[in-house]
Scaffold this active site. Sequence first.
Site, short mmCIF file in Angstrom:
data_model
loop_
_atom_site.label_atom_id
_atom_site.label_comp_id
_atom_site.label_asym_id
_atom_site.label_seq_id
_atom_site.Cartn_x
_atom_site.Cartn_y
_atom_site.Cartn_z
N ARG A 181 0.84 -1.20 0.00
CA ARG A 181 0.00 0.00 0.00
C ARG A 181 0.88 1.25 0.00
NH1 ARG A 181 -3.14 -3.79 2.56
NH2 ARG A 181 -5.03 -4.19 1.33
N ASP B 294 -0.30 -6.15 -3.91
CA ASP B 294 -1.70 -5.88 -3.60
C ASP B 294 -2.30 -5.09 -4.75
OD1 ASP B 294 -4.21 -5.39 -2.02
OD2 ASP B 294 -2.94 -6.17 -0.40
N HIS C 30 -6.93 -9.24 -4.49
CA HIS C 30 -5.89 -8.23 -4.20
C HIS C 30 -4.83 -8.21 -5.31
CE1 HIS C 30 -7.21 -6.89 -0.24
NE2 HIS C 30 -7.44 -8.14 0.09
N ASP D 279 -7.19 -14.27 0.57
CA ASP D 279 -8.27 -13.63 1.29
C ASP D 279 -9.02 -12.64 0.40
OD1 ASP D 279 -5.94 -12.00 1.19
OD2 ASP D 279 -6.83 -10.65 2.67
N GLU D 280 -10.19 -12.27 0.84
CA GLU D 280 -10.96 -11.14 0.29
C GLU D 280 -10.94 -11.13 -1.24
OE1 GLU D 280 -10.56 -7.90 3.89
OE2 GLU D 280 -8.98 -7.93 2.38
N TRP E 210 -6.74 -14.43 10.92
CA TRP E 210 -6.82 -12.97 11.06
C TRP E 210 -8.20 -12.45 11.40
CZ3 TRP E 210 -9.49 -9.22 8.19
CH2 TRP E 210 -10.16 -9.68 7.05
N TYR F 286 -3.71 -6.23 15.29
CA TYR F 286 -3.54 -5.40 14.10
C TYR F 286 -3.06 -4.03 14.59
CZ TYR F 286 -5.29 -8.25 10.23
OH TYR F 286 -5.42 -9.18 9.25
N ASP G 42 -2.26 -1.38 13.04
CA ASP G 42 -2.78 -0.17 12.42
C ASP G 42 -4.01 0.33 13.16
OD1 ASP G 42 -3.54 -2.69 11.25
OD2 ASP G 42 -4.84 -1.59 9.90
N TRP H 65 -0.75 -2.90 8.59
CA TRP H 65 -1.17 -2.55 7.24
C TRP H 65 -0.96 -1.06 7.04
CZ3 TRP H 65 -1.72 -6.75 4.51
CH2 TRP H 65 -2.06 -7.95 5.18
N GLU I 223 -2.11 1.43 4.77
CA GLU I 223 -2.91 2.44 4.10
C GLU I 223 -2.75 3.81 4.76
OE1 GLU I 223 -4.02 -0.49 5.13
OE2 GLU I 223 -5.49 -1.37 3.74
#
Length: 578
Positions: free
Chosen positions: A142, A171, A242, A308-309, A417, A442, A444, A492, A494
Amino acid sequence: MDLIPAPSSAVRRPDEDFPLDATTTLTAPPGLSDAERWLRGTLSAATGLPLGPGRPGTGIELVLDDALAAEAYRISVRPGHALLAAGGPAGASWAAQTLRQLLGPDAYRRSPLRREGWVLPGADIADAPRFGWRGALLDVARHFLPKSDVLRFVDLLAAHKLNVLHLHLTDDQGWRVEIKRYPRLTGRGAWRERSMVGYRSGQRRDDRPHGGYYTQDDLREIVAYAAARGVTVVPEIDLPGHTQAAVAAYPELGNTDVVDTAALGVWTDWGVSHHVLNASEETLRFFEGVLEEVLELFPSEFVHLGGDECPKEQWKDSAAAQARIRELGLANEDELQSHVIRHFDRWLAERGRRLIGWDEILEGGLAVATTPKGAPVPEATGDGRPAEEGAPEGGASASGTERPEAWGRSRAAVSSWRGFGGGIAAAKAGHDVVMCPEQHVYLDHRQADGPDEPIPVGFVRTLEDVYRFEPVPPQLDEAAARHVIGTQANLWSEFADSARDVDYRVFPRLVAFAEVAWSELPAEPAERDYPGFERRLRGHLEVLDALGVEYRPLDGPHPWQRRPGVAGRPIEGPPPVR
């Protein structure tokens, strides 16, 4: 001797101090040369003492002790002699880190503040880690971090006896690893036109192009630098979701029959892109080519493939994806994602490596290695012993040398996670698990409530919350608990676009996490001596100061650490237990 992380045992012997001077020597056998080289370079820089080679029985001496586990060590300090005994190179690295702590915060400087008055306190210390995997994830996809910042982060991990750097390299927002056979992955995929500033609701962007990538030689350097400090680098190449940066570089990887993938750029938003890989044989071959180069760069036993995702909308609308589902005899799009993961699980296993992925890879099931007829079934490790000790004869260490192809258990491991639930299910099913639930570790996520926290995200996770995190859930019996091979804190990026932002969000909470991962703390979180840890931490903050870490002060951020007016996404209330 307020050591962090707390050792298994430590006895102070105040009448046995060892003053250091220009005649003090440092000696080690060839098998511990990395620890010797690091210790001499670090202490000589900080103290101004040469620490030349000496003879056994004098000065600072590193020795191997076959009676100790690979990461275990003992230190005995007496006048004129400091003996550091270790079960292997990793144990010697941790012993060297502890010896530096014994000398105090000034031993963490890069140049001497004084050349006299250095004293090793007389002591007997015995120590070994609770978990074999003590990790931290650094997201460089990111927001890219220059190589020098990654090397610095490795040093900070090693200083706290954390031994895994999970490097999130790809990503939607950027591709950070050079792949020579596919140059557009970095030529196109490593750069985006602009970035969101804060969360989407704030509608703020900066219009600076952002990007960067690591050359293969950069990554070799990072891996070797980390290994010399007892840290294994585990790469993450995310798929099949991702992956917008990869599709932007090579449009044929996307779902071309439902979207004009040639018009895609590297994503400039945060969140989860709906532009995912197609699942064709050609795409699988493409990523096999990527992974062939990745395996050459990273000798780690584990390779993280995300998993994931992965939104399924494009697959549902794609005639090619639907034909692929029918061709493979799959039930739906979820099974198509599982097919991709299973393919690379097998592919990695054939090369003596192990897949690890986020807990979504459990959906649809994971492949289980079969034991050849007549072959013994080795006991699963996961009790905190390093791979060298826990592997069957001829097996592999974390460095990635080959272990027997057929183990009597699933080879793939799971990073849990979304809470503890995925890890509990995985461990009960015989999968190795790294516990890293977002509700607890996490980093962040915001450190306090209130308006001063910069770009507040997620739940409030205080220093004390992290210290009371217990990686092994009580729902697991003894056999299943052995599959919890370790724990990991994730950062993470971002909302962390520089090393200063990383420092703020990670420290001092990573110090608390390191003690959770290393030390034998009470399993019941409420029984942990947090006031005692906080007292030791206040002294340890001087170490972070000497290292130049721009951590969050215990009473709140400095003015320059705040980001007034930049929207975050705080979640109110305590995190759910799941």
